[in-house]
Every structure is written in C-alpha cells, then in structure tokens.
Scaffold this motif. Sequence first.
Motif, PDB file in Angstrom:
ATOM      1  N   TRP A  26      -5.289 -65.169 -40.943  1.00 51.86           N
ATOM      2  CA  TRP A  26      -6.149 -65.267 -39.473  1.00 51.86           C
ATOM      3  C   TRP A  26      -6.159 -66.673 -39.138  1.00 51.86           C
ATOM      4  CZ3 TRP A  26      -9.908 -62.661 -43.417  1.00 51.86           C
ATOM      5  CH2 TRP A  26      -9.736 -61.271 -43.164  1.00 51.86           C
ATOM      6  N   CYS A  27      -6.832 -66.825 -37.788  1.00 51.98           N
ATOM      7  CA  CYS A  27      -6.658 -68.339 -37.040  1.00 51.98           C
ATOM      8  C   CYS A  27      -7.640 -69.015 -37.990  1.00 51.98           C
ATOM      9  CB  CYS A  27      -7.255 -68.200 -35.593  1.00 51.98           C
ATOM     10  SG  CYS A  27      -6.360 -66.933 -34.659  1.00 51.98           S
ATOM     11  N   ASP A  32     -13.534 -64.437 -40.026  1.00 49.61           N
ATOM     12  CA  ASP A  32     -13.348 -63.190 -40.830  1.00 49.61           C
ATOM     13  C   ASP A  32     -13.227 -63.521 -42.287  1.00 49.61           C
ATOM     14  OD1 ASP A  32     -12.874 -61.876 -38.527  1.00 49.61           O
ATOM     15  OD2 ASP A  32     -10.806 -61.480 -38.834  1.00 49.61           O
ATOM     16  N   ASN A 131     -17.082 -59.354 -32.861  1.00 51.33           N
ATOM     17  CA  ASN A 131     -16.684 -60.476 -32.072  1.00 51.33           C
ATOM     18  C   ASN A 131     -16.724 -60.333 -30.602  1.00 51.33           C
ATOM     19  OD1 ASN A 131     -14.363 -59.266 -31.701  1.00 51.33           O
ATOM     20  ND2 ASN A 131     -12.977 -60.504 -33.254  1.00 51.33           N
ATOM     21  N   GLY A 135      -9.214 -58.990 -30.348  1.00 47.08           N
ATOM     22  CA  GLY A 135      -8.338 -60.330 -30.538  1.00 47.08           C
ATOM     23  C   GLY A 135      -6.989 -60.188 -30.775  1.00 47.08           C
ATOM     24  N   GLN A 208     -19.220 -61.758 -35.853  1.00 48.51           N
ATOM     25  CA  GLN A 208     -18.171 -62.754 -36.143  1.00 48.51           C
ATOM     26  C   GLN A 208     -17.669 -63.461 -34.922  1.00 48.51           C
ATOM     27  OE1 GLN A 208     -14.743 -60.912 -35.780  1.00 48.51           O
ATOM     28  NE2 GLN A 208     -13.725 -62.930 -36.261  1.00 48.51           N
ATOM     29  N   VAL A 211     -12.565 -67.564 -32.954  1.00 45.49           N
ATOM     30  CA  VAL A 211     -12.521 -69.015 -32.278  1.00 45.49           C
ATOM     31  C   VAL A 211     -11.565 -69.025 -31.218  1.00 45.49           C
ATOM     32  CG1 VAL A 211     -12.962 -70.207 -34.378  1.00 45.49           C
ATOM     33  CG2 VAL A 211     -10.659 -69.375 -33.963  1.00 45.49           C
ATOM     34  N   ILE A 212     -10.740 -68.040 -30.938  1.00 45.91           N
ATOM     35  CA  ILE A 212      -9.796 -68.067 -29.817  1.00 45.91           C
ATOM     36  C   ILE A 212     -10.293 -67.500 -28.714  1.00 45.91           C
ATOM     37  CG2 ILE A 212      -7.411 -67.355 -29.089  1.00 45.91           C
ATOM     38  CD1 ILE A 212      -7.423 -69.172 -31.473  1.00 45.91           C
ATOM     39  N   PHE A 213     -10.948 -66.398 -28.726  1.00 40.01           N
ATOM     40  CA  PHE A 213     -11.147 -65.527 -27.356  1.00 40.01           C
ATOM     41  C   PHE A 213     -12.636 -65.578 -27.087  1.00 40.01           C
ATOM     42  CE2 PHE A 213      -7.377 -63.903 -28.653  1.00 40.01           C
ATOM     43  CZ  PHE A 213      -6.566 -64.063 -27.596  1.00 40.01           C
TER      44      PHE A 213
HETATM   45  S1  SF4 Z   1      -8.144 -63.950 -32.693  1.00 44.22           S
HETATM   46 FE1  SF4 Z   1     -10.016 -64.134 -33.069  1.00 44.22          FE
HETATM   47  S2  SF4 Z   1     -10.680 -62.582 -34.267  1.00 44.22           S
HETATM   48 FE2  SF4 Z   1      -8.437 -62.608 -34.463  1.00 44.22          FE
HETATM   49  S3  SF4 Z   1      -7.972 -64.082 -36.285  1.00 44.22           S
HETATM   50 FE3  SF4 Z   1      -7.963 -65.420 -34.375  1.00 44.22          FE
HETATM   51  S4  SF4 Z   1     -10.158 -65.936 -34.375  1.00 44.22           S
HETATM   52 FE4  SF4 Z   1      -9.959 -64.424 -35.941  1.00 44.22          FE
END
Ligand code: SF4
Lengths: 342, 615
Positions: A26-27, A32, A131, A135, A208, A211-213
């Motif tokens: 995961w990022c 998560d 979230n 994602g 949750q 961090v990206i979206f």
């Molecule tokens: S895109 Fe968002 S939900 Fe998916 S692994 Fe990356 S941070 Fe987590």
Amino acid sequence: MKTEKRKKNGKPLSVKDFKSDRNVKWCPGCGDYMILSMMQKTFTQLDHAKEDIVCISGIGCSSRLPYYLNTYGIHSIHGRAPAVSTGLKLANPDLSVWVVSGDGDSMAIGGNHFIHACRRNLDINIIIFNNKIYGMTKGQSSPTTPIGMKTKTAPYGSYEPPFNIGELAISAGATFFARVPDKSPQLLGEVMMEAYRHKGTSVIEVLQNCVIFTDGIHEKLTDRETKDENQLVLTQGEPMVFGKQNEFGIQIDGMKLKKVRLEDKDSANTLIHDATEEETQQHIALAKLQLPDFPVAMGIIRNTESTSFEEELHNIIEQSQKKSSYKNLQELFHSGNTWEVQ
Amino acid sequence: MPDTKSKMKMRKAVVRFSGDSGDGMQLTGEIFSQSSGSAGNDLTTIPDFPAEIRAPQGSIGGVSSFQIQIGGTEIYTPGDEVDVLVALNPAALSANLKFLKPGGTVIADRDNFKKKFLKKANYDENPLEDGSLEDYQVLAAPASSLTKEALKNLGLDMQSVTRSKNMFALGIVYHLFNRPMEPTIDFFEKKFKGKPKVIQANMRALKAGYYFAETTDVLPASIVIPPADLPKGTYRNINGNTAIAWGALAAAEKSGKKLSLSSYPITPASEILHEIAARKDQGAIVLQAEDEIAAVCAAIGASYAGNLSITSTSGPGISLKTEAMGLAVIAELPLVIINVQRSGPSTGLPTKTEQGDLAQALYGRHGEAPLIVMAASSPDDCFFYGYQACRVAMEHMTPVVLLSDSYLASGKSPWRIPSLDELPDIQLPEYEGEAEDWAPYLRDPEFLNRYWKIPGEKGYEHRIGGLEKEDISGHLTYDPENHEKMVHLRQEKIDRVAKKLPSQEITGAQSGNLLVVGWGSSYGAINSAVIELLEEGHENVGFTNFNYLSPLPENTAEIFEKFDRILVCELNTGQFANYLRTKLPMFTYEQFNKNQAQPFFTSEIKSEIIKILEA
Ligand code: SF4
C-alpha cells in the motif's frame, strides 16, 4: 482443547505468525496498514487456530489484505466477498471468516451481497475500509463520497447522496455494527474482538485515510484538537457524553436525538448506550449523526443476540436427516414406482 | 368374456394425452408411463405445458399435453407423429390434431364437444360430427357422463367427479394396449393413502373406461407392444433435472465429500435446486442465493472450504456467472456449473429448448479461460453425466460446465437404478509430501492438477485469488514469461483430461459414406433416424454423438477419417460445427441446423440424410 490448538510448538501465537512472506504494497501512510496490524494482533487472541481462520476480499486497495495475512484466504472478485464467504461458512461453520472490503466494493458493485449477508445474519465479520473514494482505479466517486467533493468522475463536485454504511447495515438486519477511525487502534482492536465473539454478521466500518485521493477526509474526527468534540465514543451501559471534559451529552427530544451542553441538573437525562436493544430506531439514529451539528458515533453501535444463518441451516439439515423417509441414497433412488427387468 | 378382438403387433407407438390444464393430463401420462415401464417397454416422455400459469378454461392457450413413445425396441425420443391422441376437449383436439398420423386414433370426450367449448377452440361445427376427421379412427366416448354415472353414490363433490374423467380416458387407452389395471389400482392406493373416496373414484373411472372400450368394441384392433430388450435390473422413470441432482448426490457420497449447492431460481433449471433443497435429508447444504453471481461465488467459497460444490442455472444465469467462472479457472478449484439450456438470446423462449449455449460454455469468459465442457444426451443419462461432471471437477481441480437443456430437463426415460458400487471411483488427487514442501500451485506431474488443501488443515495456509500467480509458489507476479506459461498450463491441464475419457463410438457403419455427428440431447432423434435408415438398407451411414466437448475424446480425428462426408446436426446455427472446424480443420463439415426452439424430429433428420446420400 481449542487453546492448545492455537498454540504453535506449545507457545502462544504472535503477530509474526500472521504475517505472510509478501511485501505489503500500500502507499506509505495509508490507513490500511493499521487495520492489517490490528487484525494480526486480534488473531493472536482468537479461540480459533490459525488454520481455521479465513480472510476473504473483493477488489480494491483494501482487498489486497488477504495476501499479507498468513491464514487461509481468497482474493475474489469485485464486490463478491460476502457471497464467497456465505458458501464457505455454510460449508464449514467451524471456520472464523473475515471479509475485508472497501466502500466501492461493498456499497456499489457488491451492494446486493452486502445487504443479503446482513439480512441472513451469517456469522462472519465484515470490515469495510471507508475512504470515500475509489483508490485503486485512481480517484472516482464511490457511494460514500460526500456531496460537493470533487473526484475524477465528479470534477465539479459530487451531487449524489451518499450511503451511510451503518444505517444501511442495520436496516438490512445487521445484528452488529461498529464504526472506528483508523487512528484509534485500541478501539479497533476491542471492536474486532467483540465482532469475533458476536454470533451473526458483524459489520465494522473503519474510517480510513487514503493519503493519495482523500487525504485528511476524516481529519476533523481524528485530529487531536477536535476529536473529543467530534467523536461520540459509545460504551455499553455508559452515558453518551463527549467533549474534552465530557461537557456534552446526547439526549432525546421527541423522536430525535439532541446535543446538549451538560449542566448538572439535566445530566440525568443523558442517554445510556445500549447496543443490545433489539429495536433498531435508536441505533440507526446514532449511526446517522453527523458533523457539524452532531459528533460522529464511534464504537459498537449495535450488538444484539441472534442465531446465525449457518446454525439455522445446519439445524434444519440435522432435523431433516433424522426424519427422512430415506435412510440412504439407494432408498431415495428406489422410492416411487419401480419395476424389474429380468 | 373371451377376447375375440384382433390384435395388432407394433414395435413402437406414440400416445399423446391432451386436455385442459385442469384435466390432470400430466398425471394421466405419468401413470401410463409407469404401466408401460412395468410392461417392459422402453419409453421416452415429454410434457407440453401451457406457457401461462392460468389460461382460461377450455382455451387453446390452456391446453396441457403429455407425449410418450413406447416400444419393444429401444426408444430414444418421445416420437414425431402420434398414433393415439386423447383429446378431452375441442381445444385439445384443435391444438394437437396436427401431430396425429393419417389413420391414427382419436379418443375424445364427446360430452365436452358442446357449443361453449367448440367456440373457445374456434370450431364452427363439431369436428366429431362434421366428417372432418374421416381420415382417422375416432372413438367419441361420453367420458364425462359415464364417469359421473360410475362415481355416483360416492358422495364426492361435482368438481372431483368431473376431474376423474382423465382416468376414464386412461381406461380406454389401457384396453387399447392390453394393459392390466391392478398395478395402477395399487398405485392409487399408495398415492391417495388415507383418502378412500379418491381411491375409489380413480379406480371406478379407470375401470369404467376400460369396460366401455371392451364392450362397445369401437376400436378395430388392440395394440400389442412386445417388451424391449433392456439390461437386467430395477428401473424407474426419471427426468433430466432430477437425474442430475441425484448424480451429484451420488458423487458426493462416493467421494466422501459433502455436497454444497448454491443456485438462483430460473426456468428450466429450478427443479435441480428444488430437489437438492429437499435433499437436506441426505446432508446437502443448499443456498438459494440472492442472485446468479452470488450463487456461483458462494459455490466457489464452498469449494475452497473442501465441499463438492455445484451451481445450477440456465443461459441467462451463466451470462451473469462468467466473471466468477474465470475466478474458478485461475484459482483452479473444482466447481460444477450446470446449464439447463433454453432458447435465447435474452429471455428468448424460456420454456423451450435449444442447444444455443455451447459457444458460451466453450469461450464465454474474458481472457484465456479453458474449462471442461460436457453434455448429457437423454433424461436418464443426466444421472451419469451429473456424476461424471462432479468426478472430473474434483479429480482435475477444474470448473466443469455440464450442458443439459429444457428437453432433457422435463422429458423422462427409464433409468436402471445403479448401485453406488458400479459407479466409477472418484480418486481425489492426494499430496503425499511434507507440509513444508507443499505450495498452492504444486502440480500432479501427469495431469497437472494442483492439490486441494482446505481451511482447517494445519501447515497449508495459503491464499488464492483472481490475480495471475507464479506457477508452483502461487505468488502474485506480472512476469510476462510466467503468464505465457500459465496460459498454456491451464489449457494443457484441460487437454490432458482427454486421456481419461472413454473413446468416441460409432453406431451403424464403422466407416463409409456419411458420418452423422450430434452432441448432447440431439442424440435421440439422430440415433432413431440412423437406426431406421440402417434397417431400410442404407448401410453406409454411421452416427456418433458427443458427450465430451472440451476436451474432445482422443480418437475423434481417427473416426472422422473413416468417412467421406461429415454432417453435424444441432439446434443452433452451427456452434459445434464451427468448433470442430477450429479443432480439426482437416475435415469438411456439412451442417443441418434447426432454430425453432423445438427438438429435432427423427423424420427431418432422416430426410436430410437421404437428401445428402442421394445428392
Ligand atoms: S490509493 Fe489510497 S487507499 Fe489505496 S493504498 Fe494508496 S493510500 Fe491506500
């Protein structure tokens, strides 16, 4: 005997026993990670042996989780994890079954399976990583995306009313519903243990952070400064109070819940949380509380006693076997009109 | 009374019972089938229900029929043309006269050919009286009034009395075919136990019909069908859906596995779900799922848990299941998917038959997703192929699609009840090494199947899923070479199943001019046609019917080579012919196709073959 079984070489299982040999992908900073580590921790405390635990997922970031857990597991197809679990749990009711899913997976493409799992009350634990966005496919609206939020598919802001997962789950018949922010590991651990103990479908919504979206989407609830005022952490048998000094409470006004600043004289009217109440009305009202007028309810909102679906089915199987007119298949095959050819 | 009537020996005969949906024609037909089976005849039956659940009484739309062919030779179809037509009202006559042979016999209830009912059947004149039936032998019996007479003093209500006229008609048919009434009276006593009046009513009506035929002597000859030469054993009649359900139960018992069925209701497959739902009394674990997708996914879950797992549906349901079927392919889990085909596309003609889903079974998934495809060819052999589908799925760790269809599902034929001992053993692949050396995609060197390790087994914890896996280790990988390898491995695994399949056999000429090819349920009509042609001196014709479609039996090319021409007959536009063209392109395939949502008639196949032979 069960505790013996869950030991490895005489030693209790540790978190390490539940880590698979795969790198977690995961990022960095994704919510998560915490959920995974709390699952691993919780699994060390179960009465079930490691080989009796199965984790089933659908598709999405969250659904990669089974690969990181050293138990039995299926990474199935989009939205279908509750359906796969239903077949599995009916086939072998002795297994401890955990479903991991996201808001897109469980509320959109898998909505039908989700509500039917809740209705049937199969004894499984469904953890939904909410979230509020897709994602893995990179930023489309989900059924929990709030109105006004900009996404790739709602570039001018979302205009679709979102689902409230708790409201949907309880209305569909879920006998256990809890909500936990991913920044509250201890609460999550407690809730997972309770979900495990509960007989029937347990739904845990984890707020949750992606961090990206949707980075910071739950910030008002989890930020150190604001969380006490914005979270109503429910405890069985305790009054519904919140705020840094517990200076607020939830009371009832006609049919509705109201938020009050507690003065000594009216604190007696503060509602006492009873997750075991059969009637769904108040649990749904609690699940629906939202900012800015109300704090968001956390912890176990609903936890009622019930017979699980697989228990009902296996009872019927047992009873019908006892009462059957056919002792075995040969008798069945020879029932009705037969004749001999010499 | 000495029987002075002349007797007519026939090798086979077709009887069609028809009346209003409330007249009990299906039960009447069933009882006649039982009596025929007991008389040692081979037989095949087919019901023909009205499409509407409740059509108006006496209307053509409300006619319910039941057709049976019985014979002293082997019978493979319910027959094309009818020898004896029972028509309890004008609508039944109007709807069914077209099936009757010239010179055939009509048995009608004269009492029902009144103005009101004639009008509903669009008759201006009474066909029993206006001479329009002069090419047939007509027995216009006052069935309703004689039944009423026979049942008087029984104290039954009017409706029950009227309803009993079906047994009066059956009595006439019994006399015509020289059938003893006692076994049927025993049957009434069993079926209506505790209802003495109903037993009496049925018995009296049956006898009244029988003696009416005997005394009036209107029919010139009675028909004698000698017993067929069937293998020794205990028999019963069975339809295709029940047979598949029982085949699965037998496979569970034989393999020592529990049976899980997850299905969603759909015509014409629901009866499999109904039957296994009732077989909770044999330990079956049944889920009526919330939709077709849930049904197959739950079946995958049950399979992972270690049960013999099946899902039953029809074409539209398969369309919904295809994504999950791909999961079962890549996860290499045993799963039986039953498709009781109906006419499509879309909702199509949901109660009618077609072989239109073969291409879907062979290719209908995204990506390269090979699996086993087999098809049953008669109502009774649905048991064997139901069993066999389960066996192959478990022995080879693969999804299997079993094709049946509406025609097999509701048709019945005599089934010799096997003992479990005579069914082929089911040998689950066993991993014999140590747990540490095991891996999810470790394979049997000969058949390439992986091993079925299930939750609860210590030391074998593993994850499977829809993402491409590295062979042996089962780790996720995007490695191009590995994907190439896995695509071929999955195909090769299916192809190697052919080593275990029985050789394809030919009926009739073993080599020569023309090989007629069929698959699945077109077996009956083609087989009858070819047998008749052989008897008529066409010695150059052979017939082969495929039950195993993917993979094909190993000797397929070998038998095709022995003939000058190959004619593929199927109820679609040529799906099997096209498949054969890609699999065995060195042969030329001619086609005979029918797309009327109806089974083949023996006669149309016969004339097509003659046309080709004479061309
Ligand atoms: S895109 Fe968002 S939900 Fe998916 S692994 Fe990356 S941070 Fe987590």
